[in-house]
Motif scaffolding. Structure first.
Motif, mmCIF file in Angstrom:
data_model
loop_
_atom_site.group_PDB
_atom_site.id
_atom_site.type_symbol
_atom_site.label_atom_id
_atom_site.label_comp_id
_atom_site.label_asym_id
_atom_site.label_seq_id
_atom_site.Cartn_x
_atom_site.Cartn_y
_atom_site.Cartn_z
ATOM 1 N N MET A 181 0.847 -1.175 0.000
ATOM 2 C CA MET A 181 0.000 0.000 0.000
ATOM 3 C C MET A 181 0.892 1.238 0.000
ATOM 4 O O MET A 181 1.751 1.384 0.858
ATOM 5 N N LYS A 182 0.672 2.087 -0.964
ATOM 6 C CA LYS A 182 1.420 3.336 -1.042
ATOM 7 C C LYS A 182 0.632 4.429 -0.325
ATOM 8 O O LYS A 182 -0.514 4.698 -0.659
ATOM 9 N N ILE A 183 1.273 5.039 0.672
ATOM 10 C CA ILE A 183 0.656 6.069 1.496
ATOM 11 C C ILE A 183 1.363 7.389 1.225
ATOM 12 O O ILE A 183 2.579 7.493 1.385
ATOM 13 N N LEU A 184 0.602 8.381 0.819
ATOM 14 C CA LEU A 184 1.147 9.717 0.594
ATOM 15 C C LEU A 184 0.673 10.607 1.732
ATOM 16 O O LEU A 184 -0.514 10.616 2.067
ATOM 17 N N ILE A 185 1.588 11.327 2.342
ATOM 18 C CA ILE A 185 1.228 12.220 3.428
ATOM 19 C C ILE A 185 1.819 13.599 3.163
ATOM 20 O O ILE A 185 2.982 13.728 2.805
ATOM 21 N N TYR A 186 0.962 14.602 3.318
ATOM 22 C CA TYR A 186 1.400 15.988 3.172
ATOM 23 C C TYR A 186 1.856 16.479 4.544
ATOM 24 O O TYR A 186 1.129 16.372 5.531
ATOM 25 N N ILE A 187 3.062 17.026 4.594
ATOM 26 C CA ILE A 187 3.627 17.550 5.832
ATOM 27 C C ILE A 187 3.603 19.080 5.769
ATOM 28 O O ILE A 187 4.347 19.698 5.016
ATOM 29 N N GLU A 188 2.716 19.655 6.550
ATOM 30 C CA GLU A 188 2.598 21.116 6.619
ATOM 31 C C GLU A 188 3.682 21.659 7.548
ATOM 32 O O GLU A 188 4.072 21.001 8.513
ATOM 33 N N ASP A 189 4.151 22.851 7.238
ATOM 34 C CA ASP A 189 5.158 23.457 8.101
ATOM 35 C C ASP A 189 4.667 24.807 8.617
ATOM 36 O O ASP A 189 3.839 25.463 7.990
ATOM 37 N N ASN A 190 5.200 25.171 9.778
ATOM 38 C CA ASN A 190 4.978 26.481 10.378
ATOM 39 C C ASN A 190 6.339 27.034 10.787
ATOM 40 O O ASN A 190 7.023 26.423 11.611
ATOM 41 N N ASN A 191 6.722 28.136 10.185
ATOM 42 C CA ASN A 191 8.014 28.761 10.509
ATOM 43 C C ASN A 191 9.169 27.776 10.394
ATOM 44 O O ASN A 191 10.004 27.650 11.288
ATOM 45 N N ASN A 192 9.191 27.025 9.302
ATOM 46 C CA ASN A 192 10.251 26.062 8.993
ATOM 47 C C ASN A 192 10.310 24.878 9.944
ATOM 48 O O ASN A 192 11.332 24.203 10.036
ATOM 49 N N LYS A 193 9.226 24.611 10.645
ATOM 50 C CA LYS A 193 9.127 23.457 11.539
ATOM 51 C C LYS A 193 7.919 22.616 11.114
ATOM 52 O O LYS A 193 6.927 23.143 10.612
ATOM 53 N N ILE A 194 7.991 21.310 11.370
ATOM 54 C CA ILE A 194 6.878 20.430 11.043
ATOM 55 C C ILE A 194 5.691 20.766 11.942
ATOM 56 O O ILE A 194 5.827 20.852 13.160
ATOM 57 N N ASN A 195 4.542 20.947 11.326
ATOM 58 C CA ASN A 195 3.307 21.197 12.070
ATOM 59 C C ASN A 195 3.003 19.976 12.940
ATOM 60 O O ASN A 195 3.095 18.841 12.481
ATOM 61 N N SER A 196 2.600 20.203 14.186
ATOM 62 C CA SER A 196 2.345 19.083 15.107
ATOM 63 C C SER A 196 1.222 18.170 14.603
ATOM 64 O O SER A 196 1.263 16.955 14.821
ATOM 65 N N ASN A 197 0.228 18.726 13.926
ATOM 66 C CA ASN A 197 -0.835 17.880 13.362
ATOM 67 C C ASN A 197 -0.297 16.968 12.269
ATOM 68 O O ASN A 197 -0.773 15.843 12.095
ATOM 69 N N SER A 198 0.690 17.443 11.541
ATOM 70 C CA SER A 198 1.316 16.598 10.526
ATOM 71 C C SER A 198 2.060 15.433 11.170
ATOM 72 O O SER A 198 2.078 14.326 10.632
#
Length: 127
Positions: free
Chosen positions: A1-18
């Protein structure tokens, strides 16, 4: 299974929800012999993602993606989805994704499920 995940950033840091969504993707990977493809529009975040259990980090760089821009985000993800052909796509529950991901879903004519806190994928019955 291929899983694609979008990683959002805030101020050059990974968003905690991501990061929470990445944990869900990792659980799916473990249970379904999957592969995780993480997408980021930020090179610093893409470098940071190398420390996580991810099979491939896709860095999409374009000056139009440096600031939040729904139409450019939609087009970028549309291109990545068409190229990678994932079975499941995961987004963190953020204000940004609630704004543009439904439009991406409509454009690609694929289901969009929001406010999901857990997922269980059962194998299909074989007769």
């Amino acid at each position: 299974m291929k899983i694609l995940i979008y990683i959002e950033d805030n101020n050059n840091k990974i968003n905690s929800n991501s990061l929470e969504s990445l944990k869900a993707a990792q659980d799916l990977k473990a249970n379904k012999n999957g592969e995780i493809y993480a997408v980021s529009f930020n090179s610093q975040v893409a470098d940071e993602l190398k420390q996580y259990d991810i099979d491939k980090v896709i860095l999409c760089e374009n000056s139009n993606l440096n600031d939040y821009s729904p139409l450019f985000f939609i087009k970028a993800l549309e291109n990545i989805i068409n190229e990678t052909k994932p079975e499941i796509i995961i987004f963190g529950h953020t204000y940004q994704t609630r704004d543009w991901v439904p439009r991406l879903s409509a454009r690609l004519d694929i289901p969009f499920i929001s406010d999901c806190v857990d997922i269980k994928i059962e194998d299909k019955l074989k007769f």
